[in-house]
Design an enzyme around this catalytic site. Structure first.
Site, PDB file in Angstrom:
ATOM      1  N   HIS A 311       0.858  -1.195   0.000  1.00 43.08           N
ATOM      2  CA  HIS A 311       0.000   0.000   0.000  1.00 43.08           C
ATOM      3  C   HIS A 311       0.888   1.238   0.000  1.00 43.08           C
ATOM      4  O   HIS A 311       1.943   1.253   0.621  1.00 43.08           O
ATOM      5  CB  HIS A 311      -0.895   0.023   1.256  1.00 43.08           C
ATOM      6  CG  HIS A 311      -2.076   0.908   1.122  1.00 43.08           C
ATOM      7  ND1 HIS A 311      -2.021   2.248   1.378  1.00 43.08           N
ATOM      8  CD2 HIS A 311      -3.340   0.653   0.719  1.00 43.08           C
ATOM      9  CE1 HIS A 311      -3.212   2.784   1.171  1.00 43.08           C
ATOM     10  NE2 HIS A 311      -4.030   1.842   0.754  1.00 43.08           N
ATOM     11  N   ASP A 369      -7.905  -5.380   0.158  1.00 43.09           N
ATOM     12  CA  ASP A 369      -8.353  -6.257  -0.929  1.00 43.09           C
ATOM     13  C   ASP A 369      -7.966  -7.712  -0.719  1.00 43.09           C
ATOM     14  O   ASP A 369      -8.411  -8.576  -1.481  1.00 43.09           O
ATOM     15  CB  ASP A 369      -7.763  -5.760  -2.252  1.00 43.09           C
ATOM     16  CG  ASP A 369      -8.355  -4.415  -2.637  1.00 43.09           C
ATOM     17  OD1 ASP A 369      -7.601  -3.450  -2.817  1.00 43.09           O
ATOM     18  OD2 ASP A 369      -9.597  -4.335  -2.698  1.00 43.09           O
TER      19      ASP A 369
HETATM   20  C1  SDX Z   1      -6.294   0.012  -2.813  1.00 42.40           C
HETATM   21  O1  SDX Z   1      -4.496   4.480  -1.990  1.00 42.40           O
HETATM   22  C2  SDX Z   1      -5.424   3.871  -1.353  1.00 42.40           C
HETATM   23  O2  SDX Z   1      -5.804   4.252  -0.256  1.00 42.40           O
HETATM   24  C3  SDX Z   1      -6.035   2.702  -2.099  1.00 42.40           C
HETATM   25  C4  SDX Z   1      -7.038   1.863  -1.319  1.00 42.40           C
HETATM   26  C5  SDX Z   1      -8.321   2.616  -1.026  1.00 42.40           C
HETATM   27  O3  SDX Z   1      -9.031   2.231  -0.085  1.00 42.40           O
HETATM   28  O4  SDX Z   1      -8.658   3.533  -1.834  1.00 42.40           O
HETATM   29  O5  SDX Z   1      -6.466   1.431  -0.090  1.00 42.40           O
HETATM   30  C6  SDX Z   1      -7.451   0.636  -2.123  1.00 42.40           C
HETATM   31  O6  SDX Z   1      -6.037   0.340  -3.935  1.00 42.40           O
HETATM   32  C7  SDX Z   1      -5.434  -0.950  -2.049  1.00 42.40           C
HETATM   33  C8  SDX Z   1      -4.182  -1.446  -2.874  1.00 42.40           C
HETATM   34  C9  SDX Z   1      -4.664  -2.555  -3.797  1.00 42.40           C
HETATM   35  N1  SDX Z   1      -3.620  -2.932  -4.763  1.00 42.40           N
HETATM   36  C10 SDX Z   1      -2.985  -4.107  -4.677  1.00 42.40           C
HETATM   37  O7  SDX Z   1      -3.136  -4.913  -3.758  1.00 42.40           O
HETATM   38  C11 SDX Z   1      -2.073  -4.404  -5.853  1.00 42.40           C
HETATM   39  C12 SDX Z   1      -0.727  -4.943  -5.344  1.00 42.40           C
HETATM   40  N2  SDX Z   1      -0.035  -3.852  -4.667  1.00 42.40           N
HETATM   41  C13 SDX Z   1       0.942  -3.083  -5.442  1.00 42.40           C
HETATM   42  O8  SDX Z   1       0.561  -2.891  -6.772  1.00 42.40           O
HETATM   43  C14 SDX Z   1       1.415  -1.849  -4.685  1.00 42.40           C
HETATM   44  O9  SDX Z   1       1.709  -2.264  -3.402  1.00 42.40           O
HETATM   45  C15 SDX Z   1       0.537  -0.621  -4.617  1.00 42.40           C
HETATM   46  C16 SDX Z   1       0.100  -0.163  -5.961  1.00 42.40           C
HETATM   47  C17 SDX Z   1      -0.669  -0.879  -3.777  1.00 42.40           C
HETATM   48  C18 SDX Z   1       1.365   0.489  -3.951  1.00 42.40           C
HETATM   49  O10 SDX Z   1       2.410   0.769  -4.832  1.00 42.40           O
HETATM   50  P1  SDX Z   1       3.502   1.906  -4.480  1.00 42.40           P
HETATM   51  O11 SDX Z   1       3.152   2.636  -3.239  1.00 42.40           O
HETATM   52  O12 SDX Z   1       3.752   2.700  -5.717  1.00 42.40           O
HETATM   53  O13 SDX Z   1       4.741   1.062  -4.082  1.00 42.40           O
HETATM   54  P2  SDX Z   1       5.812   0.529  -5.110  1.00 42.40           P
HETATM   55  O14 SDX Z   1       5.130  -0.075  -6.304  1.00 42.40           O
HETATM   56  O15 SDX Z   1       6.825   1.592  -5.332  1.00 42.40           O
HETATM   57  O16 SDX Z   1       6.424  -0.675  -4.257  1.00 42.40           O
HETATM   58  C19 SDX Z   1       7.566  -0.504  -3.445  1.00 42.40           C
HETATM   59  C20 SDX Z   1       8.351  -1.802  -3.636  1.00 42.40           C
HETATM   60  C21 SDX Z   1       8.695  -2.085  -5.090  1.00 42.40           C
HETATM   61  O17 SDX Z   1       9.869  -2.886  -5.084  1.00 42.40           O
HETATM   62  P3  SDX Z   1      11.317  -2.147  -5.241  1.00 42.40           P
HETATM   63  O18 SDX Z   1      11.258  -1.299  -6.506  1.00 42.40           O
HETATM   64  O19 SDX Z   1      11.487  -1.321  -3.984  1.00 42.40           O
HETATM   65  O20 SDX Z   1      12.299  -3.297  -5.350  1.00 42.40           O
HETATM   66  O21 SDX Z   1       7.539  -2.918  -3.210  1.00 42.40           O
HETATM   67  C22 SDX Z   1       7.297  -3.777  -4.321  1.00 42.40           C
HETATM   68  C23 SDX Z   1       7.563  -2.955  -5.570  1.00 42.40           C
HETATM   69  O22 SDX Z   1       7.933  -3.803  -6.657  1.00 42.40           O
HETATM   70  N3  SDX Z   1       5.887  -4.171  -4.229  1.00 42.40           N
HETATM   71  C24 SDX Z   1       5.430  -5.397  -4.433  1.00 42.40           C
HETATM   72  C25 SDX Z   1       4.049  -5.323  -4.169  1.00 42.40           C
HETATM   73  N4  SDX Z   1       3.724  -4.076  -3.854  1.00 42.40           N
HETATM   74  C26 SDX Z   1       4.861  -3.363  -3.891  1.00 42.40           C
HETATM   75  N5  SDX Z   1       6.052  -6.540  -4.804  1.00 42.40           N
HETATM   76  C27 SDX Z   1       5.270  -7.641  -4.910  1.00 42.40           C
HETATM   77  N6  SDX Z   1       3.939  -7.657  -4.676  1.00 42.40           N
HETATM   78  C28 SDX Z   1       3.295  -6.516  -4.310  1.00 42.40           C
HETATM   79  N7  SDX Z   1       1.981  -6.525  -4.074  1.00 42.40           N
END
Ligand code: SDX
Length: 435
Positions: A311, A369
């Site tokens: 998140h 989720d």
């Molecule tokens: C919702 O914003 C809100 O409040 C949203 C929400 C709401 O109520 O409105 O809470 C609802 O959207 C919840 C989130 C649902 N999405 C997912 O579950 C999809 C999986 N999660 C990721 O796509 C991600 O965690 C996000 C999109 C939720 C957040 O992405 P960020 O903040 O841009 O973080 P990032 O992508 O920069 O991740 C940081 C690191 C990265 O690795 P490095 O580059 O540091 O090596 O963490 C890794 C990412 O690759 N990473 C993951 C991951 N989430 C982040 N790796 C594997 N699996 C994951 N789920």
């Protein structure tokens, strides 16, 4: 205001600039940089808005490190267990939980607006039966601006209030219609003798041949799912609604933009993607295959993510995920599905991920989720409808945030700038001379 300031100095000898630091009631201060461009001809640069407050708001507060979520100051744990969704709607829209008198006025007002214009059903007929419900909902919500021209003036607070009630009341009817259309069953009309969540479940699962007596535990779970998804500060879809409404468009169009944004798998579409991920792992061998899946989710060269994990704000356990997991136990227990293989797989996957340094070091925890799909599947909701239900529940948050923005005398149309990295000025070369 504040006497605290932040000073920006420039290595090129440009004069330093002093900016006010504004405090919130709780949470991070902000550096008020509104004068930056006028004073320096420079912009700030923050793609994805990781360090940017787009507005001030008094609606929802999240402490991502503590895993805390407050709606108008009330902890989500208390609202989810001691309130109901329509009380939370009143709280988000008007700033406080309703008194008995306010409740006696607000609930019937919503109940009596649950029917949609009969012409709406013909709008649905334009879709294929297998259209994704979020495509249908994006169309239906936008189309509401054509059906309710008496409540589309964004600048009129009374019209905004009418459109708020219409949207909150009709979203369950529209989502149920999208579902019935997809399975070729006739629509069920809302009933005024049902609670908000029970009405929705009846419109989903009753048929003209057989009524549906909602199970109280499942109704409570559905209502709790609505509460947990009602608002969440300046997330992508809420920011979309604010940006869309800032042009002065009507509330229905702005909410339709929020529906479209929520659909994405990185946002509200994650619940559908998470359940499909669990199905895939199950098909490939279940718990024994978790290690292989986790390796892919950690591999930068794979597009695989652990859906329902991570998140932008929560760097601790999403409090909504905890409540959703409790709801899983309640619903699966009530239905005699305590050994639900998907739930067991989800818990095993969560345990392994939370012991893996990749997730721990990046503070990746289950979000709202992760478990919501398991609960909804147990209730009988088809996977493709999960995000439409998220949109149903979030509608009140989008409206509250839209109202807060439009009511702010300082609000302007949103118009970010950019760091331009394209071609400098050049002349058009005649076709014959182009190499
Ligand atoms: C919702 O914003 C809100 O409040 C949203 C929400 C709401 O109520 O409105 O809470 C609802 O959207 C919840 C989130 C649902 N999405 C997912 O579950 C999809 C999986 N999660 C990721 O796509 C991600 O965690 C996000 C999109 C939720 C957040 O992405 P960020 O903040 O841009 O973080 P990032 O992508 O920069 O991740 C940081 C690191 C990265 O690795 P490095 O580059 O540091 O090596 O963490 C890794 C990412 O690759 N990473 C993951 C991951 N989430 C982040 N790796 C594997 N699996 C994951 N789920």
């Amino acid at each position: 205001m504040t006497d605290r300031t932040a000073t920006v100095t420039f290595s090129d000898g440009s004069p330093s600039i002093v900016f006010p630091v504004l405090p919130g009631t709780i949470g991070p201060d902000v550096i008020d940089i509104r004068a930056l461009y006028g004073k320096t001809g420079k912009f700030t640069y923050d793609p994805g808005f990781l360090s940017t407050a787009s507005c001030s708001s008094a609606i929802t507060y999240i402490d991502g490190d503590k895993g805390e979520l407050l709606y108008r100051g009330y902890p989500i744990e208390e609202l989810a267990t001691r309130s109901d969704y329509l009380e939370v709607c009143h709280l988000l829209l008007y700033g406080d939980l309703p008194t008995a008198d306010q409740k006696a006025r607000f609930y019937p007002l919503v109940t009596r607006h649950t029917m949609v214009n009969e012409q709406m059903q013909f709008f649905l007929r334009g879709f294929r039966r297998d259209a994704h419900p979020m495509a249908v909902m994006t169309g239906l919500v936008g189309a509401m601006s054509a059906f309710y021209p008496d409540s589309i003036n964004l600048q009129d607070a009374h019209q905004r209030d009418i459109s708020a009630i219409r949207l909150i009341a009709k979203m369950p009817t529209l989502v149920a219609m999208a579902y019935k259309y997809s399975v070729g069953q006739p629509y069920m009309y809302p009933r005024n003798d049902q609670s908000y969540a029970a009405n929705f479940m009846r419109m989903m699962f009753a048929t003209p041949c057989e009524d549906y007596k909602p199970n109280d535990v499942l109704v409570r779970a559905m209502d709790r799912i609505f509460i947990l998804h009602a608002d969440h500060e300046q997330n992508a879809s809420t920011s979309t609604v604010r940006m869309c409404a800032s042009s002065g468009t009507n509330p229905f169009a702005a909410i339709a933009a929020g529906v479209a944004c929520l659909w994405g798998p990185a946002h509200g579409g994650a619940n559908e993607a998470c359940l499909n991920m669990l199905y895939d792992i199950q098909r490939q061998g279940g718990v024994a295959k978790i290690g292989e899946f986790i390796a892919k989710a950690k591999d930068k060269n794979s597009s695989v993510k652990l859906m329902g994990f991570g998140h932008r704000v929560y760097k601790n356990y999403d409090p909504r995920a905890k409540l959703m997991r409790e709801t899983c136990y309640e619903v699966l227990g009530e239905l005699g599905l305590g050994d639900d293989p998907l739930f067991k797989l989800a818990m095993a996957l969560e345990k392994i991920a939370l012991e893996d340094d990749y997730f721990v070091s990046r503070k990746l925890y289950p979000n709202v989720d992760y478990y919501s799909g398991i609960v909804q599947k147990a209730i009988g909701i088809p996977v493709q409808l999960f995000t439409a239900i998220f949109a149903l529940a979030r509608t009140v948050g989008w409206i509250a945030q839209l109202n807060e923005m439009v009511s702010d005398p300082e609000y302007k149309i949103g118009r970010p700038r950019q760091l331009y990295t394209g071609a400098t000025r050049r002349e058009v070369v005649p076709l014959a001379q182009r190499g």
